[in-house]
Design a protein around this motif. Structure first.
Motif, short mmCIF file in Angstrom:
data_model
loop_
_atom_site.label_atom_id
_atom_site.label_comp_id
_atom_site.label_asym_id
_atom_site.label_seq_id
_atom_site.Cartn_x
_atom_site.Cartn_y
_atom_site.Cartn_z
N ALA A 179 0.84 -1.20 0.00
CA ALA A 179 0.00 0.00 0.00
C ALA A 179 0.87 1.26 0.00
N ALA A 180 1.89 1.28 0.82
CA ALA A 180 2.77 2.44 0.90
C ALA A 180 3.48 2.69 -0.44
N ARG A 181 3.95 1.62 -1.10
CA ARG A 181 4.64 1.78 -2.39
C ARG A 181 3.67 2.27 -3.47
N ILE A 182 2.44 1.75 -3.47
CA ILE A 182 1.46 2.20 -4.46
C ILE A 182 1.09 3.65 -4.22
N ILE A 183 0.86 4.01 -2.97
CA ILE A 183 0.45 5.39 -2.65
C ILE A 183 1.58 6.37 -2.96
N GLU A 184 2.81 6.00 -2.69
CA GLU A 184 3.91 6.94 -2.96
C GLU A 184 4.10 7.19 -4.45
N LYS A 185 3.58 6.31 -5.30
CA LYS A 185 3.67 6.50 -6.76
C LYS A 185 2.54 7.40 -7.27
N LEU A 186 1.57 7.70 -6.43
CA LEU A 186 0.44 8.53 -6.88
C LEU A 186 0.83 9.99 -7.01
#
Length: 186
Positions: A179-186
């Protein structure tokens, strides 16, 4: 075929012609759309250290094929929420079956997973995603993870903790990282 051909056709035949062709047109379009969405899911999940856990979460969710990056991040946060609630129940049950320091740790962890993680931090993360406040969403996921890591650390020292509880904690931690990796790519 030219336009005159269609103009001279009775409406019923033209309608039948359109109905016969439309499923083939829409089916191919739907397949291409689903393939594109799966590619997005695969790309986002492969940014994490445990893409298999992320993919399993997203592929089991309803509506994943119609989600954008924010929707996929929300799906992973929902999986986190489900796992936190499972862990809250497991900790409560384990706390009722043990004595001494392990009982106290389990009671605290049950409260952390149910209240602090699921009802506060992950709810905050979902709200931040909806409002496009991605730094806040990532912060909440990481804060929730800190509660999990504290429980995990405390329970390693305790005895009589089933392996299944540690396995669920590991899944929670893998999903948090995803979740953290996906959110940081937003």
């Amino acid at each position: 075929m030219n336009m005159a051909f269609f103009m001279n056709m009775p409406r019923e035949i033209l309608l039948l012609f359109v109905l016969i062709l439309s499923p083939a047109l829409f089916t191919n379009e739907a397949k291409n759309f689903a393939a594109a969405d799966y590619k997005l899911v695969e790309t986002l999940c492969h940014n994490s250290e445990t893409p298999e856990t992320c993919l399993r979460c997203v592929n089991n969710a309803k509506g994943a094929n119609n989600s954008d990056s924010v929707g996929i991040a929300t799906i992973v946060v929902n999986c986190l929420n489900d796992k936190a609630n499972e862990l809250a129940v497991s900790m409560k049950k384990l706390g009722s079956q043990t004595q001494g320091p392990v009982k106290l740790i389990c009671q605290r962890c049950a409260e952390d997973y149910g209240q602090h993680i699921a009802k506060e931090e992950l709810a905050s993360s979902k709200k931040a995603l909806v409002n496009h406040k991605y730094d806040d969403a990532e912060f909440a996921v990481n804060k929730a993870l800190s509660f999990d890591l504290a429980c995990h650390s405390d329970l390693i020292q305790g005895s009589k903790v089933p392996t299944s509880v540690f396995n669920d904690m590991k899944i929670y931690e893998d999903l948090s990282e995803a979740a953290a990796r996906i959110i940081e790519k937003l």
